[in-house]
Enzyme design. Structure first.
Site, PDB file in Angstrom:
ATOM      1  N   GLY A   1      18.995   5.405   0.351  1.00 57.93           N
ATOM      2  CA  GLY A   1      17.828   4.559   0.106  1.00 57.93           C
ATOM      3  C   GLY A   1      16.630   5.354  -0.376  1.00 57.93           C
TER       4      GLY A   1
ATOM      5  N   GLY B   1      13.820   5.141  -1.758  1.00 55.55           N
ATOM      6  CA  GLY B   1      12.595   4.437  -2.176  1.00 55.55           C
ATOM      7  C   GLY B   1      11.503   5.491  -2.252  1.00 55.55           C
ATOM      8  CB  ALA B   2       7.835   5.388  -1.970  1.00 51.24           C
TER       9      ALA B   2
ATOM     10  N   GLY C   1      11.935   7.954   0.917  1.00 41.18           N
ATOM     11  CA  GLY C   1      13.232   8.623   0.793  1.00 41.18           C
ATOM     12  C   GLY C   1      13.237   9.614  -0.364  1.00 41.18           C
TER      13      GLY C   1
ATOM     14  CG  ASN D   1       6.890   0.784   8.148  1.00 39.11           C
ATOM     15  OD1 ASN D   1       6.457   1.808   8.673  1.00 39.11           O
ATOM     16  ND2 ASN D   1       6.335   0.246   7.073  1.00 39.11           N
TER      17      ASN D   1
ATOM     18  CB  ALA E   1       5.744   8.432  -0.826  1.00 38.10           C
TER      19      ALA E   1
ATOM     20  CE  LYS F   1       3.525   3.902  10.062  1.00 36.07           C
ATOM     21  NZ  LYS F   1       4.703   4.051   9.258  1.00 36.07           N
TER      22      LYS F   1
ATOM     23  CG  ASN G   1       2.470  -3.136   7.519  1.00 34.42           C
ATOM     24  OD1 ASN G   1       1.525  -2.379   7.676  1.00 34.42           O
ATOM     25  ND2 ASN G   1       3.655  -2.698   7.184  1.00 34.42           N
TER      26      ASN G   1
ATOM     27  CD  GLU H   1       9.740  -2.428   6.322  1.00 36.63           C
ATOM     28  OE1 GLU H   1      10.498  -1.473   6.497  1.00 36.63           O
ATOM     29  OE2 GLU H   1       8.523  -2.297   6.064  1.00 36.63           O
TER      30      GLU H   1
HETATM   31  O1  KPL Z   1       3.049   2.171   7.250  1.00 37.39           O
HETATM   32  C1  KPL Z   1       2.257   1.601   6.516  1.00 37.39           C
HETATM   33  C2  KPL Z   1       2.827   0.615   5.571  1.00 37.39           C
HETATM   34  O2  KPL Z   1       2.231   0.291   4.562  1.00 37.39           O
HETATM   35  O3  KPL Z   1       3.946   0.144   5.835  1.00 37.39           O
HETATM   36  C3  KPL Z   1       0.777   1.834   6.650  1.00 37.39           C
HETATM   37  C4  KPL Z   1       0.541   2.891   7.724  1.00 37.39           C
HETATM   38  C5  KPL Z   1       0.109   0.561   7.043  1.00 37.39           C
HETATM   39  C6  KPL Z   1       0.162   2.411   5.412  1.00 37.39           C
HETATM   40  O4  KPL Z   1       0.021   1.515   4.378  1.00 37.39           O
END
Ligand code: KPL
Length: 294
Positions: free
Chosen positions: A7, A9-10, A12, A93, A119, A174, A182, A256
């Protein structure tokens, strides 16, 4: 080491590039099966073998950077090829994805990771490292406890990396950030920094109050004041970012939310803690996803 990134993506791709630049043999499993996978990082064109069965069989370490809801479908077709000693690092995430990798948890060393590196891929073949961050890794099972040496390997490629003896604590911090930033940025289609304006302060403090109660019930060391400061610091530090959920909603992709706010709501339910403000955001995001499905 032989490292496979599933995967790219940015985030990864960032790890793939940094680990390759650090001298490891890095290959990928990208969505496009066309080999090789190429990405431009600054002036540097980077190329990776892609979808090669022997790279799966020979991997010492597999870094899984797909979204939480994609883990099961990404791993299922590969499981029979992965050696039992291969270390699996899950970096995404949200929380609660371990249930979808059930059997691998018993056979392989599994490590959970959370990172604050920024990223961005402005196009499928361009990668930008938008912000320096730090990464915490920690064991998800008994075999994972023996993989502390990975900290040095990853740290050498993309610092700072720390081993966390209770990775759940870092994951919850997190999760708290993601539960606030989000869904709000996704629903209002705004940059993270816009959440610093007065109109958002009421909802943000209500969300953090609910999240803190759930974290305390889970025995995560946290206080309302400290978590509030932390989340406001992230809003400031990532002010120009468009959160991942903002981008998912913009592109009408599945979000997500089930592993972010959904995980909070499920945990709150187990403790009998009401979380109506988080519940409302969850329902609004789910309503958007339903619209696209239909
Ligand atoms: O983890 C992030 C995301 O965009 O999923 C944050 C920390 C909110 C940074 O944009």
């Amino acid at each position: 080491m032989n490292i496979l990134v599933i995967g790219p993506g940015a985030i990864g791709s960032l790890w793939a590039v940094k680990l390759q630049q650090d001298g490891h043999r890095v290959s990928v499993i990208a969505r496009q099966t066309k080999s090789p996978y190429q990405v431009q990082f600054g002036e540097q064109p980077c190329s990776f073998r892609n979808h090669q069965i022997e790279d799966i069989r020979n991997a010492d370490l597999i870094l899984i950077t797909v979204k939480a809801w994609q883990i099961s479908s990404a791993l299922s077709p590969l499981i029979h090829l992965i050696h039992p000693d291969t270390m699996l690092v899950l970096m995404h995430n949200g929380m609660g994805s371990l249930t979808s990798i059930g059997t691998l948890l018993q056979t392989h060393p599994v490590i959970l990771a959370t990172t604050t590196h920024g990223a961005f891929k402005p196009s499928p073949s361009r990668l930008i490292h938008t912000g320096q961050g730090e990464t915490f890794i920690g064991a998800a099972n008994e075999k994972g406890c023996q993989c502390q040496f990975l900290t040095d390997v990853l740290h050498h490629a993309l610092p700072e990396v720390y081993w966390h003896h209770q990775i759940e604590h870092a994951l919850w911090r997190k999760l708290a950030v993601n539960c606030v930033i989000n869904p709000l940025t996704a629903l209002h289609q705004c940059a993270n920094g816009d959440l610093a304006t007065p109109e958002f302060q009421g909802i943000i403090s209500a969300l953090i109050t609910e999240i803190t109660a759930v974290m305390i019930a889970e025995n995560i060391p946290v206080s309302l004041e400290e978590l509030t400061d932390h989340i406001h610091q992230v809003i400031t530090a990532t002010a120009k970012n468009h959160s991942s959920m903002h981008q998912d909603v913009f592109h009408q992709r599945k979000t997500e939310i089930d592993f972010i706010t959904g995980h909070l709501i499920r945990t709150a339910g187990r403790h009998g803690i009401p979380v109506p403000e988080n519940e409302a955001l969850y329902q609004q995001i789910k309503a958007l996803e339903k619209q696209w499905e239909s």
